[in-house]
Enzyme design. Structure first.
Site, mmCIF file in Angstrom:
data_model
loop_
_atom_site.group_PDB
_atom_site.id
_atom_site.type_symbol
_atom_site.label_atom_id
_atom_site.label_comp_id
_atom_site.label_asym_id
_atom_site.label_seq_id
_atom_site.Cartn_x
_atom_site.Cartn_y
_atom_site.Cartn_z
ATOM 1 N N GLY A 30 -19.097 -14.806 24.352
ATOM 2 C CA GLY A 30 -17.924 -15.246 23.598
ATOM 3 C C GLY A 30 -16.601 -14.788 24.184
ATOM 4 O O GLY A 30 -15.556 -14.891 23.548
ATOM 5 N N ASN A 75 -27.456 -21.789 20.862
ATOM 6 C CA ASN A 75 -27.485 -20.863 19.730
ATOM 7 C C ASN A 75 -26.213 -21.155 18.944
ATOM 8 O O ASN A 75 -25.121 -20.802 19.380
ATOM 9 C CB ASN A 75 -27.512 -19.417 20.234
ATOM 10 N N TRP A 76 -26.397 -21.807 17.801
ATOM 11 C CA TRP A 76 -25.219 -22.232 17.030
ATOM 12 C C TRP A 76 -24.555 -21.082 16.290
ATOM 13 O O TRP A 76 -23.466 -21.225 15.768
ATOM 14 C CB TRP A 76 -25.629 -23.319 16.035
ATOM 15 N N GLU A 122 -28.569 -11.621 28.191
ATOM 16 C CA GLU A 122 -27.197 -11.873 27.759
ATOM 17 C C GLU A 122 -26.381 -10.586 27.821
ATOM 18 O O GLU A 122 -26.455 -9.760 26.902
ATOM 19 C CB GLU A 122 -27.179 -12.395 26.322
ATOM 20 N N SER A 131 -21.112 -17.033 27.800
ATOM 21 C CA SER A 131 -20.037 -17.921 28.267
ATOM 22 C C SER A 131 -20.502 -18.970 29.284
ATOM 23 O O SER A 131 -19.734 -19.350 30.164
ATOM 24 C CB SER A 131 -18.870 -17.107 28.837
ATOM 25 N N GLY A 186 -23.888 -20.397 23.598
ATOM 26 C CA GLY A 186 -23.247 -20.262 22.298
ATOM 27 C C GLY A 186 -22.182 -21.325 22.087
ATOM 28 O O GLY A 186 -22.483 -22.482 21.759
ATOM 29 N N GLY A 187 -20.939 -20.957 22.309
ATOM 30 C CA GLY A 187 -19.799 -21.841 22.035
ATOM 31 C C GLY A 187 -19.934 -23.253 22.591
ATOM 32 O O GLY A 187 -19.676 -24.241 21.890
ATOM 33 N N HIS A 191 -31.070 -10.910 19.179
ATOM 34 C CA HIS A 191 -29.749 -11.215 19.753
ATOM 35 C C HIS A 191 -28.851 -9.982 19.592
ATOM 36 O O HIS A 191 -28.968 -9.257 18.606
ATOM 37 C CB HIS A 191 -29.139 -12.423 19.035
ATOM 38 N N GLU A 240 -25.929 -9.672 18.645
ATOM 39 C CA GLU A 240 -25.163 -9.671 17.385
ATOM 40 C C GLU A 240 -26.035 -9.169 16.233
ATOM 41 O O GLU A 240 -25.557 -8.485 15.338
ATOM 42 C CB GLU A 240 -24.621 -11.084 17.109
HETATM 43 P P1 13P Z 1 -21.313 -17.792 24.281
HETATM 44 O O1 13P Z 1 -21.935 -18.878 25.124
HETATM 45 O O2 13P Z 1 -20.414 -18.309 23.201
HETATM 46 O O3 13P Z 1 -20.702 -16.717 25.119
HETATM 47 O O4 13P Z 1 -22.520 -17.097 23.481
HETATM 48 C C1 13P Z 1 -23.639 -16.685 24.198
HETATM 49 C C2 13P Z 1 -24.679 -16.283 23.233
HETATM 50 O O5 13P Z 1 -24.575 -15.259 22.582
HETATM 51 C C3 13P Z 1 -25.833 -17.163 23.076
HETATM 52 O O6 13P Z 1 -26.848 -16.545 22.357
#
Ligand code: 13P
Length: 249
Positions: free
Chosen positions: A173, A10-11, A167, A213, A234-235, A95, A97
């Protein structure tokens, strides 16, 4: 039958179109795999150049969001038909967010899930608790509600083909991956919830990812758990490390 693993990046709101193509070129040789489905979920404006750049590879393209109407006066939104025409096969829905910053609810997520199925796009439906909810001991109640409402009117045959991403918000993050036990426990709880709503065959077929993470060091143990069928990353999806996560074995 064993479930096939699925590792999706997930960019989020990262990479301009030209940066996106450069990243795909860098990652392409690293994410080759015969037994893991690989998906790059990218910002809407990157979808077309990324779809072009992944042609002939094992990488599928996903979107990070989608609207639940067919078309019309919804300034700024992207329709399912637009995504399909651009080559999208998966869409991340709900998500945390999007729930936090863009007021998405279990009900709007459900509308989007149904619409994605109507257009043949596979939903990656996200769920997960806050730190406060975990500390209050209501994690599983909260997630069961997210899953049950998110899947309203979704048929068993549809549910079998979709992906649920667990998640925990406190692990996103933050560099704080859930422990393997915590992640497995909730993913097993989600599978039990699917068995209740549908049946054992649907619960056995649905793929459940862990996200929060995930990195090259934590992926092998997480993905070896009985109820964890891969990750939503994510990251680490923006780095060569993503290749190591895909090839975690
Ligand atoms: P991180 O891997 O950066 O913690 O993000 C996870 C995420 O929200 C993937 O959708």
């Amino acid at each position: 039958m064993a479930r096939r693993k699925i590792v999706a990046g997930n960019w989020k709101m990262n990479k301009t179109p030209s940066e996106a193509v450069a990243l795909v070129e860098e990652l392409k040789p690293l994410v080759v795999s015969d037994d893991v489905d690989v998906v790059f979920c990218v910002p809407a404006i990157d979808i077309i150049p990324v779809a072009e750049a992944v042609k002939g590879t094992n990488i599928e393209v996903g979107a990070e969001n989608m609207y639940f109407e067919e078309k019309g006066a919804y300034t700024g939104e992207i329709s399912p038909a637009m995504l399909v025409d651009a080559g999208v096969k998966y869409v991340v829905l709900g998500h945390s967010e999007r729930r936090e910053y863009f007021a998405e609810t279990n009900e709007t997520v459900n509308k989007k899930v149904l619409k994605a199925f109507e257009h043949g796009i596979t939903p990656i439906m996200c769920c997960g608790e806050s730190l406060e909810q975990r500390e209050q001991g209501v994690t599983m109640d909260f997630i069961r509600q997210q899953v049950k409402v998110g899947l309203q009117n979704v048929t068993a045959d549809q549910a079998k083909t979709m992906v649920i991403a667990y998640e925990p918000i406190w692990a996103i993050g933050t560099g704080k991956t859930a422990t393997t036990e915590q992640a497995q426990e909730v993913c097993a709880g989600i599978r039990a919830c699917i068995a209740e709503v549908y049946d054992d065959a649907t619960a056995e077929a649905i793929r459940i990812q862990y996200g929060g993470s995930v990195n090259a060091a934590t992926a092998p143990e997480l993905f070896a758990q009985a109820d964890i069928d891969g990750g939503l990353v994510g990251g680490a999806a923006l780095k060569p490390d993503f290749g190591k996560i895909v090839n975690y074995k």
